[in-house]
Structures are given as C-alpha cells and as structure tokens.
Design a protein around this motif. Structure first.
Motif, mmCIF file in Angstrom:
data_model
loop_
_atom_site.group_PDB
_atom_site.id
_atom_site.type_symbol
_atom_site.label_atom_id
_atom_site.label_comp_id
_atom_site.label_asym_id
_atom_site.label_seq_id
_atom_site.Cartn_x
_atom_site.Cartn_y
_atom_site.Cartn_z
ATOM 1 N N THR A 84 -25.452 133.518 -29.809
ATOM 2 C CA THR A 84 -25.921 134.870 -29.488
ATOM 3 C C THR A 84 -24.970 135.552 -28.514
ATOM 4 N N THR A 143 -22.255 140.146 -21.038
ATOM 5 C CA THR A 143 -21.491 140.892 -22.026
ATOM 6 C C THR A 143 -20.731 142.042 -21.366
ATOM 7 N N GLU A 145 -22.760 138.951 -29.052
ATOM 8 C CA GLU A 145 -22.924 140.109 -28.165
ATOM 9 C C GLU A 145 -21.609 140.501 -27.512
#
Length: 163
Positions: free
Chosen positions: A107, A65, A111
C-alpha cells in the motif's frame, strides 16, 4: 553543472537514498543542465531512460507519502525532460524495504508512486504520459539486512517506455 555532477558522483559512491540528501542543494536548473534533447525514435527513448535513471533518488519522509524537500528539484528535472519528450511514457514504480507487514508495504509503495505521479502532473507532465505501480518489497535491489540495505530498497524509480 557541478552540483548535478557532484550528485551523480556521490550517487555512485553512496547509493540512491543517500544521494538524494546530497541533491538537496541542487536545483532543477542544475539537474536539467546535464540533460540533452534529441530528435525522437528508439535512440531517443533510450537516451531519456538513461537520463531519468541518472537523476538522484526521490525520497519521502519516514513512513509517509510526503516528498522530501530534496526531491523537489529531482521532480522538476524529470518533468522538464518528460515535457521535452512527449512520446516517452513513464511508469512510476514504488518500492519498500522488507520490514513490516507486506500488505502495508505494498500500500505504501503504491501511495508513494501515486504521489510522484501527482507531482509530475502538477509540474506539467500530461497524465496520459504517466502510470504508477507499487511493488512493496517484492523487487529489492539490495539483499541482506541493515540500514543501508533498507535505504537502497526504499525507492521510487521512473521507468521510461515508448509512448
């Protein structure tokens, strides 16, 4: 600015992911030089949407991220545009390629969308102007397989909406 023009031209030739690497040399001022400010209304919303979509891709370190250095001027340019148009809200959409586990991709995409939202907030965009949503690999822009297809599908998109 010629740096921003080169980025936009290369974006059309190379695709979103590769264009961000070209943007590495461009600074926020060069990117914002090509943007205009108008007086508001539906035409303004469309203009902001067009300017956001013309920005180079926002990229991340692999399976991370963490925003790449090339993304900093893109975030700064988007933030400047959004600060100038407080009536326009943006949904930050995160997308991944189809490799790996779908739940993990969902996910990661959320993120990454959250990371861009945070970076825009840190650049002075009010939080009530921003939302973030991860879609994983459910909304590909390129079909098939291979490095280029995967690179095109791994992206974060800024979608302007009326505030």
């Amino acid at each position: 600015s010629s740096a921003a023009s080169d980025v936009y031209k290369r974006q059309g030739e190379l695709g979103l992911a590769e264009a961000a690497q070209v943007a590495d040399g461009a600074d926020a001022a060069a990117l914002t030089d090509t943007m205009t400010v108008s007086t508001g209304g539906a035409a303004d919303d469309a203009q902001v949407a067009a300017q956001l979509s013309a920005l180079p891709a926002i990229t991340f370190a692999t399976r991370s991220t963490r925003l790449t250095r090339a993304s900093r001027p893109v975030i700064a340019a988007a933030a400047a545009l959004l600060r100038a148009h407080p009536a326009v809200s943006v949904q930050v959409e995160g997308h991944t390629d189809a490799s790996g586990i779908a739940e993990s991709n969902l996910t990661l995409s959320q993120e990454r969308a959250d990371a861009v939202r945070k970076a825009l907030r840190e650049a002075g965009v009010p939080s009530d102007q921003l939302s973030a949503q991860g879609y994983g690999s459910t909304r590909p822009i390129a079909e098939g397989s291979g490095d280029l297809v995967d690179a095109l599908n791994r992206r974060v998109v800024l979608v302007a909406t009326a505030g």
